[in-house]
Design a protein around this motif. Structure first.
Motif, mmCIF file in Angstrom:
data_model
loop_
_atom_site.group_PDB
_atom_site.id
_atom_site.type_symbol
_atom_site.label_atom_id
_atom_site.label_comp_id
_atom_site.label_asym_id
_atom_site.label_seq_id
_atom_site.Cartn_x
_atom_site.Cartn_y
_atom_site.Cartn_z
ATOM 1 N N PRO A 1 0.816 -1.222 0.000
ATOM 2 C CA PRO A 1 0.000 0.000 0.000
ATOM 3 C C PRO A 1 0.851 1.274 0.000
ATOM 4 O O PRO A 1 1.835 1.379 0.726
ATOM 5 N N THR B 1 0.430 5.813 -1.347
ATOM 6 C CA THR B 1 -0.316 6.879 -2.009
ATOM 7 C C THR B 1 0.653 7.635 -2.908
ATOM 8 O O THR B 1 1.871 7.437 -2.833
ATOM 9 N N GLN C 1 -3.345 3.478 -3.196
ATOM 10 C CA GLN C 1 -4.552 3.714 -2.407
ATOM 11 C C GLN C 1 -5.215 5.050 -2.702
ATOM 12 O O GLN C 1 -6.365 5.267 -2.320
ATOM 13 N N GLN D 1 -9.158 4.311 -7.767
ATOM 14 C CA GLN D 1 -8.738 4.903 -6.500
ATOM 15 C C GLN D 1 -9.253 6.335 -6.360
ATOM 16 O O GLN D 1 -9.484 7.020 -7.351
ATOM 17 N N CYS E 1 -7.451 8.133 1.990
ATOM 18 C CA CYS E 1 -6.616 7.126 1.324
ATOM 19 C C CYS E 1 -5.661 6.384 2.260
ATOM 20 O O CYS E 1 -4.577 5.979 1.849
ATOM 21 N N PRO F 1 -5.651 0.536 3.669
ATOM 22 C CA PRO F 1 -5.238 -0.326 2.554
ATOM 23 C C PRO F 1 -6.364 -1.253 2.100
ATOM 24 O O PRO F 1 -7.081 -1.826 2.915
#
Length: 165
Positions: free
Chosen positions: A47, A49, A84, A110, A129, A132
């Motif tokens: 996971p 971002t 994510q 996402q 976000c 996970p």
């Protein structure tokens, strides 16, 4: 044309990949190098971002946009497992048009938000976000955005070190 880092931001519990644009000419070779530097991290399927800070990036040509979109399609499974959420920091309407084109073609599942600054980008990632989940089809975790969210939001990595491309 960009500097790529993976960072641990105290406001976020997931690593964040940062892609910071630079006012350097964007060449096909530099784009290939940037995508290659991200690939190893993405393929771990852990996971994370992403924040793209595109306030100082040169405008890509259509061939380069297609190269980036092709890379996303080729790595869709890994992106749907690990990525994510995305925040994109913009100040240029031309870059916003290019982002909207890419997003309308790729339709990432996402959460994505176009932001005006770093604070807004981190606030969005922290709020939307940090849990996970797999965004792959058939996992039951895909969230279909409302029409208002699609209008309001548009797209957007803790890596130790960085790569200047």
């Amino acid at each position: 044309f960009c500097f790529i880092t993976v960072e641990k931001n105290p406001a976020l519990n997931l690593p964040r990949v940062r892609v910071d644009g630079r006012k350097l000419p964007l060449t096909d070779q530099r784009l290939k190098e940037a995508l290659s530097s991200i690939e190893d991290f993405v393929e771990k399927r852990e996971p994370f971002t992403v924040t793209y800070d595109l306030r100082s990036v040169c405008i890509p040509n259509m061939r380069q946009l297609k190269m980036g979109m092709r890379w996303c399609v080729e790595h869709k499974d890994a992106l749907d497992e690990g990525m994510q959420g995305v925040s994109i920091i913009l100040s240029s309407w031309l870059i916003a048009k290019a982002c909207n084109l890419v997003l309308s073609v790729l339709k990432p599942p996402q959460p994505i938000k176009i932001c005006k600054d770093e604070f807004e980008a981190v606030t969005f990632l922290a709020a939307k976000c940090q849990t996970p989940r797999s965004w792959a089809p058939g996992t039951g975790t895909r969230v279909k955005p409302t029409a208002n969210e699609r209008k309001r939001n548009a797209p957007a990595l803790d890596i130790v070190g960085g790569t200047k491309v």
